[in-house]
Scaffold this active site. Structure first.
Site, PDB file in Angstrom:
ATOM      1  N   GLY A  38      23.071   8.852  14.066  1.00  0.00           N
ATOM      2  CA  GLY A  38      23.439  10.241  14.287  1.00  0.00           C
ATOM      3  C   GLY A  38      23.050  10.711  15.677  1.00  0.00           C
ATOM      4  CG  ASP A  39      18.955  10.602  16.961  1.00  0.00           C
ATOM      5  OD1 ASP A  39      19.005  11.813  16.698  1.00  0.00           O
ATOM      6  OD2 ASP A  39      18.026   9.866  16.593  1.00  0.00           O
ATOM      7  CG  ASN A  40      22.575   6.172  19.965  1.00  0.00           C
ATOM      8  OD1 ASN A  40      21.898   6.650  20.867  1.00  0.00           O
ATOM      9  ND2 ASN A  40      22.263   5.028  19.382  1.00  0.00           N
ATOM     10  N   GLY A  89      24.695  12.523  20.988  1.00  0.00           N
ATOM     11  CA  GLY A  89      24.601  12.470  22.440  1.00  0.00           C
ATOM     12  C   GLY A  89      25.929  12.183  23.097  1.00  0.00           C
TER      13      GLY A  89
END
Length: 406
Positions: free
Chosen positions: A173-175, A178
């Site tokens: 989810g982070d990548n 971003g």
């Protein structure tokens, strides 16, 4: 020339979601300056969680979201450091942060405050749940705000007795967040060329999860009322993984059943399925009462031979499929290497790794470099000198603890 050369990005962010956005922009040619406190981005030490290295000579977990960036260390609790940050922002095109709204407002780094001081600045904000609503100020990592909150963990498990929610894969989810942030920033930069004005770009882990899970969260609504979670035998038989005789698994995905039915059945050596009235159409295969019987047929057949055997036959039949690769397989696959999805890196320690890179390729810009993450404060002197600080002033700030220099 890379697409974003000449664009300066100031990144005041920790962990992965916002820094991965900075990494994408850096790969596209922007000068990205990571601002860290003397306490460091906690992600610098996260490699130890995986029983691995986390130091200046070898830190691949930190390198992936922070490669190709410069680094300045500022203690923003010290007024002189905050002044240095604003002098830096005055030279910047983009500001990125994942600090929560209330602390940002206290520091004067919320959008309205920055807009007043730096009207051409593009400000990118990453939050857990969005900037409005009852959870606007709540903390959120991707395992919770992205995976748990979206419904994925509860509804995508195999709903057999005693089953557990699916593991939440860290950093995904982070990548994704971003990468979406980077796209929004590029749109805002394009708009600024026409209007002369900066803008605010905001993205949240929960918001992005809602978007990427849209097929599921749409299909559960009336009149569809599609049911999750499902048992193994409630799954769609032609879009499931199957275990082979050697213990490896193969995932098939047949979207046009009527077109590929005969070829698939020939490859799988099950001519009786091709002629079975229950399985003639996609609608028939999808009927709940037909799913279990077809899954059982396919399970028995896949288990009768090795994954190599079925892989070869399905490939010849042009059936979309893949072995279930392991994480260790993906980064060394010839396909990943050929497309530069991974880069062979040798750390200062001498240890080699294959590290992932952002996968968007811009033909005219060529393959971006892969410069490992800089040490804390490695570029403090250079950046402050560019802002007009004298060596004596830089030394005085370092002695006061307002900055850290390498």
């Amino acid at each position: 020339m890379r697409a974003l050369e000449g664009i300066r990005v100031v990144e005041l962010a920790t962990y992965v979601a916002a820094p991965s956005g900075g990494r994408v922009l850096a790969d596209w040619g922007a000068e990205v300056i990571k601002v860290e406190s003397p306490k460091m981005d906690i992600w610098r030490n996260y490699g130890k969680t995986f029983n691995g290295p986390a130091n200046d000579d070898e830190n691949p977990i930190f390198d992936v979201p922070n490669a190709n960036k410069k680094n300045i260390c500022l203690d923003l609790k010290v007024p002189e450091s905050m002044e240095a940050l604003h002098r830096l922002l005055a030279t910047a095109d983009v500001f990125i942060t994942n600090n929560r709204p209330k602390p940002l407002k206290r520091m004067g780094l919320d959008y309205q405050s920055l807009k007043a001081k730096h009207p051409r600045l593009i400000c990118g904000y990453v939050t857990g749940y969005g900037e409005e609503g009852p959870e606007a100020d709540s903390p959120g990592f991707d395992t919770v705000a992205y995976w748990a909150k979206s419904g994925f963990m509860a509804d995508m498990r195999i709903n057999n007795p005693g089953s557990y929610p699916i593991y939440a894969p860290g950093g995904v989810g982070d990548n994704s967040c971003g990468t979406m942030l980077a796209g929004g920033i590029c749109a805002a930069l394009y708009a600024r060329d026409r209007t002369g004005k900066g803008d605010k770009v905001s993205v949240s882990l929960f918001g992005l999860a809602t978007w990427v899970m849209s097929l599921m969260n749409t299909s559960v609504q009336p009149p569809y009322n599609y049911q999750y979670p499902k048992t193994r035998f409630e799954g769609r038989p032609i879009t499931l993984p199957y275990e082979c005789g050697d213990g490896e698994w193969i995932m098939i995905n047949i979207m046009e059943w009527e077109r590929y039915r005969d070829a698939f059945c020939e490859a799988m050596e099950i001519p009786e399925v091709a002629s079975d009235p229950r399985f003639q159409t996609s609608a028939g295969v999808g009927k709940l009462e037909n799913r279990g019987p077809l899954i059982q047929i396919l399970e028995e057949k896949f288990r009768s031979k090795s994954s190599d055997y079925w892989d070869e036959r399905l490939t010849k039949a042009d059936i979309v499929h893949s072995r279930l690769a392991h994480f260790r397989d993906a980064v060394v696959s010839e396909q990943a290497k050929a497309n530069h999805y991974v880069e062979h890196i040798t750390c200062p320690s001498g240890q080699d790794y294959w590290l992932a890179r952002p996968c968007v390729a811009l033909e005219e810009g060529g393959l971006p470099p892969y410069e490992l993450a800089h040490a804390l404060g490695q570029d403090s002197r250079e950046i402050l000198s560019q802002l007009g600080y004298t060596p004596e002033e830089i030394n005085a700030l370092a002695e006061k603890g307002a900055i850290k220099v390498k």
